[in-house]
Design a protein around this motif. Structure first.
Motif, PDB file in Angstrom:
ATOM      1  N   GLU A  69      28.958  46.392  44.224  1.00 59.65           N
ATOM      2  CA  GLU A  69      29.077  47.929  45.269  1.00 59.65           C
ATOM      3  C   GLU A  69      30.290  48.205  44.546  1.00 59.65           C
ATOM      4  OE1 GLU A  69      28.691  49.107  49.327  1.00 59.65           O
ATOM      5  OE2 GLU A  69      27.471  46.820  49.300  1.00 59.65           O
ATOM      6  N   HIS A  70      29.708  49.607  43.949  1.00 55.08           N
ATOM      7  CA  HIS A  70      30.921  50.290  43.204  1.00 55.08           C
ATOM      8  C   HIS A  70      30.475  51.740  43.492  1.00 55.08           C
ATOM      9  CE1 HIS A  70      34.306  52.580  41.334  1.00 55.08           C
ATOM     10  NE2 HIS A  70      35.189  50.981  41.515  1.00 55.08           N
ATOM     11  N   PRO A  71      31.242  53.290  44.156  1.00 58.78           N
ATOM     12  CA  PRO A  71      30.482  53.707  44.520  1.00 58.78           C
ATOM     13  C   PRO A  71      30.617  54.798  42.931  1.00 58.78           C
ATOM     14  CG  PRO A  71      33.061  54.300  45.565  1.00 58.78           C
ATOM     15  CD  PRO A  71      32.193  52.965  45.257  1.00 58.78           C
ATOM     16  N   ARG A  72      30.967  54.380  41.964  1.00 61.19           N
ATOM     17  CA  ARG A  72      30.636  55.349  40.852  1.00 61.19           C
ATOM     18  C   ARG A  72      30.226  54.252  39.956  1.00 61.19           C
ATOM     19  NH1 ARG A  72      37.139  56.416  39.107  1.00 61.19           N
ATOM     20  NH2 ARG A  72      37.548  55.170  40.622  1.00 61.19           N
ATOM     21  N   ILE A  73      29.159  53.966  40.515  1.00 57.43           N
ATOM     22  CA  ILE A  73      28.325  53.015  39.135  1.00 57.43           C
ATOM     23  C   ILE A  73      27.220  53.618  38.565  1.00 57.43           C
ATOM     24  CG2 ILE A  73      29.620  50.633  38.997  1.00 57.43           C
ATOM     25  CD1 ILE A  73      26.820  49.710  40.554  1.00 57.43           C
ATOM     26  N   SER A  74      27.199  54.320  39.579  1.00 60.83           N
ATOM     27  CA  SER A  74      25.181  55.063  39.626  1.00 60.83           C
ATOM     28  C   SER A  74      25.318  55.727  38.269  1.00 60.83           C
ATOM     29  CB  SER A  74      25.630  56.991  41.032  1.00 60.83           C
ATOM     30  OG  SER A  74      26.284  58.143  40.465  1.00 60.83           O
ATOM     31  N   HIS A  75      25.789  56.161  37.750  1.00 58.69           N
ATOM     32  CA  HIS A  75      25.216  57.079  36.603  1.00 58.69           C
ATOM     33  C   HIS A  75      25.892  56.289  35.694  1.00 58.69           C
ATOM     34  CE1 HIS A  75      22.913  59.505  38.688  1.00 58.69           C
ATOM     35  NE2 HIS A  75      23.041  59.793  39.407  1.00 58.69           N
ATOM     36  N   ARG A  76      25.778  55.612  35.176  1.00 53.23           N
ATOM     37  CA  ARG A  76      27.146  54.602  34.036  1.00 53.23           C
ATOM     38  C   ARG A  76      26.280  53.377  33.623  1.00 53.23           C
ATOM     39  NH1 ARG A  76      31.953  58.107  34.059  1.00 53.23           N
ATOM     40  NH2 ARG A  76      32.678  57.906  36.232  1.00 53.23           N
ATOM     41  N   GLY A  77      26.807  53.750  32.245  1.00 58.39           N
ATOM     42  CA  GLY A  77      25.867  52.340  31.759  1.00 58.39           C
ATOM     43  C   GLY A  77      26.437  51.046  32.379  1.00 58.39           C
ATOM     44  N   ALA A  78      25.912  50.064  32.259  1.00 52.45           N
ATOM     45  CA  ALA A  78      26.150  48.600  32.017  1.00 52.45           C
ATOM     46  C   ALA A  78      25.914  47.747  31.030  1.00 52.45           C
ATOM     47  CB  ALA A  78      25.783  48.204  33.880  1.00 52.45           C
ATOM     48  N   VAL A  79      26.288  46.712  30.672  1.00 50.94           N
ATOM     49  CA  VAL A  79      25.896  46.122  29.521  1.00 50.94           C
ATOM     50  C   VAL A  79      26.530  44.750  29.870  1.00 50.94           C
ATOM     51  CG1 VAL A  79      26.049  45.431  27.346  1.00 50.94           C
ATOM     52  CG2 VAL A  79      25.728  47.715  27.855  1.00 50.94           C
ATOM     53  N   LEU A  80      25.432  43.319  29.720  1.00 50.67           N
ATOM     54  CA  LEU A  80      25.900  42.237  30.152  1.00 50.67           C
ATOM     55  C   LEU A  80      26.381  41.761  28.627  1.00 50.67           C
ATOM     56  CD1 LEU A  80      22.808  40.358  31.401  1.00 50.67           C
ATOM     57  CD2 LEU A  80      24.847  40.681  32.142  1.00 50.67           C
ATOM     58  N   TYR A  81      27.688  41.131  29.070  1.00 50.09           N
ATOM     59  CA  TYR A  81      28.338  40.482  27.608  1.00 50.09           C
ATOM     60  C   TYR A  81      29.184  39.397  28.215  1.00 50.09           C
ATOM     61  CZ  TYR A  81      31.789  40.504  23.914  1.00 50.09           C
ATOM     62  OH  TYR A  81      31.947  40.260  22.063  1.00 50.09           O
ATOM     63  N   GLY A  82      28.577  38.348  27.015  1.00 48.22           N
ATOM     64  CA  GLY A  82      29.119  36.651  27.583  1.00 48.22           C
ATOM     65  C   GLY A  82      28.335  36.865  28.735  1.00 48.22           C
ATOM     66  N   ASP A  83      29.851  36.693  29.414  1.00 49.74           N
ATOM     67  CA  ASP A  83      30.059  36.291  31.290  1.00 49.74           C
ATOM     68  C   ASP A  83      30.454  37.394  31.731  1.00 49.74           C
ATOM     69  OD1 ASP A  83      32.203  35.920  29.929  1.00 49.74           O
ATOM     70  OD2 ASP A  83      32.719  33.881  31.197  1.00 49.74           O
ATOM     71  N   SER A  84      29.964  38.588  31.588  1.00 47.98           N
ATOM     72  CA  SER A  84      30.170  40.049  32.491  1.00 47.98           C
ATOM     73  C   SER A  84      29.953  41.358  32.095  1.00 47.98           C
ATOM     74  CB  SER A  84      31.914  39.909  31.611  1.00 47.98           C
ATOM     75  OG  SER A  84      33.167  39.402  31.924  1.00 47.98           O
ATOM     76  N   ILE A  85      29.747  41.888  33.055  1.00 49.69           N
ATOM     77  CA  ILE A  85      29.107  43.303  32.917  1.00 49.69           C
ATOM     78  C   ILE A  85      29.929  44.132  32.923  1.00 49.69           C
ATOM     79  CG2 ILE A  85      27.697  44.560  34.392  1.00 49.69           C
ATOM     80  CD1 ILE A  85      26.532  42.238  35.971  1.00 49.69           C
ATOM     81  N   VAL A  86      30.024  44.952  31.452  1.00 48.15           N
ATOM     82  CA  VAL A  86      30.847  45.708  31.134  1.00 48.15           C
ATOM     83  C   VAL A  86      30.544  47.423  31.605  1.00 48.15           C
ATOM     84  CG1 VAL A  86      32.452  46.683  29.046  1.00 48.15           C
ATOM     85  CG2 VAL A  86      31.928  44.267  28.929  1.00 48.15           C
ATOM     86  N   ILE A  87      30.979  47.417  32.710  1.00 50.02           N
ATOM     87  CA  ILE A  87      30.535  48.849  33.131  1.00 50.02           C
ATOM     88  C   ILE A  87      32.099  49.837  33.303  1.00 50.02           C
ATOM     89  CG2 ILE A  87      31.479  48.755  35.876  1.00 50.02           C
ATOM     90  CD1 ILE A  87      28.706  49.810  35.754  1.00 50.02           C
ATOM     91  N   ALA A  88      31.987  51.206  33.032  1.00 46.25           N
ATOM     92  CA  ALA A  88      32.777  52.607  32.794  1.00 46.25           C
ATOM     93  C   ALA A  88      32.932  53.467  34.275  1.00 46.25           C
ATOM     94  CB  ALA A  88      32.784  53.852  31.940  1.00 46.25           C
ATOM     95  N   LEU A  89      34.377  52.599  35.104  1.00 43.92           N
ATOM     96  CA  LEU A  89      34.225  53.404  36.437  1.00 43.92           C
ATOM     97  C   LEU A  89      35.544  53.702  36.284  1.00 43.92           C
ATOM     98  CD1 LEU A  89      34.198  49.776  38.023  1.00 43.92           C
ATOM     99  CD2 LEU A  89      32.308  51.637  37.999  1.00 43.92           C
ATOM    100  N   PRO A  90      36.524  55.529  35.583  1.00 40.50           N
ATOM    101  CA  PRO A  90      35.579  55.684  34.181  1.00 40.50           C
ATOM    102  C   PRO A  90      36.295  54.642  33.476  1.00 40.50           C
ATOM    103  CG  PRO A  90      37.254  57.148  35.162  1.00 40.50           C
ATOM    104  CD  PRO A  90      36.611  55.756  36.435  1.00 40.50           C
ATOM    105  N   GLU A  91      37.194  54.082  33.597  1.00 42.35           N
ATOM    106  CA  GLU A  91      37.884  53.410  33.049  1.00 42.35           C
ATOM    107  C   GLU A  91      37.049  51.518  32.026  1.00 42.35           C
ATOM    108  OE1 GLU A  91      39.041  51.636  36.839  1.00 42.35           O
ATOM    109  OE2 GLU A  91      38.961  53.517  35.633  1.00 42.35           O
ATOM    110  N   LEU A  92      36.520  51.511  31.224  1.00 39.33           N
ATOM    111  CA  LEU A  92      36.375  50.521  30.946  1.00 39.33           C
ATOM    112  C   LEU A  92      36.448  48.814  31.665  1.00 39.33           C
ATOM    113  CD1 LEU A  92      34.027  49.569  29.343  1.00 39.33           C
ATOM    114  CD2 LEU A  92      35.467  49.361  27.467  1.00 39.33           C
ATOM    115  N   THR A  93      35.567  49.027  32.473  1.00 36.35           N
ATOM    116  CA  THR A  93      35.990  47.792  33.640  1.00 36.35           C
ATOM    117  C   THR A  93      35.110  45.952  32.792  1.00 36.35           C
ATOM    118  OG1 THR A  93      36.589  48.774  35.245  1.00 36.35           O
ATOM    119  CG2 THR A  93      36.475  46.851  35.734  1.00 36.35           C
ATOM    120  N   ALA A  94      35.421  44.733  32.944  1.00 37.97           N
ATOM    121  CA  ALA A  94      35.129  43.386  32.443  1.00 37.97           C
ATOM    122  C   ALA A  94      34.684  43.269  34.071  1.00 37.97           C
ATOM    123  CB  ALA A  94      34.704  43.425  31.943  1.00 37.97           C
TER     124      ALA A  94
END
Length: 158
Positions: A129-154
């Motif tokens: 869980e993270h307070p900033r993921i509510s309206h951020r896109g998330a993508v499964l890529y390989g063995d990670s979930i990539v999301i902008a928190l606001p920096e791109l994070t895997a």
């Protein structure tokens, strides 16, 4: 294309159609318009919003018969006009789900979260869980979930 029915969303209704003829085989009401469905190994996975309890759930439905295999409540009382859950994809027997809100649901979380449910049982196997993921896109890529928190994070998957 694999044999078996074709599954489509029609507003808030999940429909199974005969692949060759397009004839209806079964349908399932999901509550509010769903964000999408995923299918694998004879099961269809979808999100369901119950307008009475205002809870959001993930449901596994037998692809051929339309029979519910399991249903897992993921979030509690929220806005009944939309579903806060998004199915991200499947890896290694797990279904990854993103919640745009954390509202004391089944997992008793306050912050928006990512969670992984067992494809076989719906049991929770992983949670982030993270307070900033509510309206951020998330993508499964390989063995990670990539999301902008606001920096791109895997985020590594289990």
């Amino acid at each position: 294309m694999p044999a078996g029915p074709v599954h489509v969303l029609d507003g808030s209704v999940l429909r199974a159609l005969h692949q060759g003829k397009g004839l209806p085989l079964w349908s399932c009401e999901l509550g509010v318009p769903a964000s999408g469905v995923l299918a694998e190994d004879g099961a269809v996975y979808a999100v369901r919003a119950d307008p009475q309890t205002r809870a959001n759930s993930v449901v596994a439905i037998d692809a051929e018969s339309g029979r519910e295999r399991w249903c897992r409540r993921v979030t509690g009382q929220g806005d009944s006009r939309y579903c806060a859950l998004e199915l991200l994809g499947m890896r290694a027997g797990l279904l990854y789900v993103k919640s745009a809100r954390g509202n004391h649901g089944l997992f008793r979380r306050r912050s928006p979260f990512l969670t992984a449910l067992s494809l076989a049982t719906g049991q929770r196997r992983w949670h982030f869980e993270h307070p900033r993921i509510s309206h951020r896109g998330a993508v499964l890529y390989g063995d990670s979930i990539v999301i902008a928190l606001p920096e791109l994070t895997a985020i590594a998957l289990p």
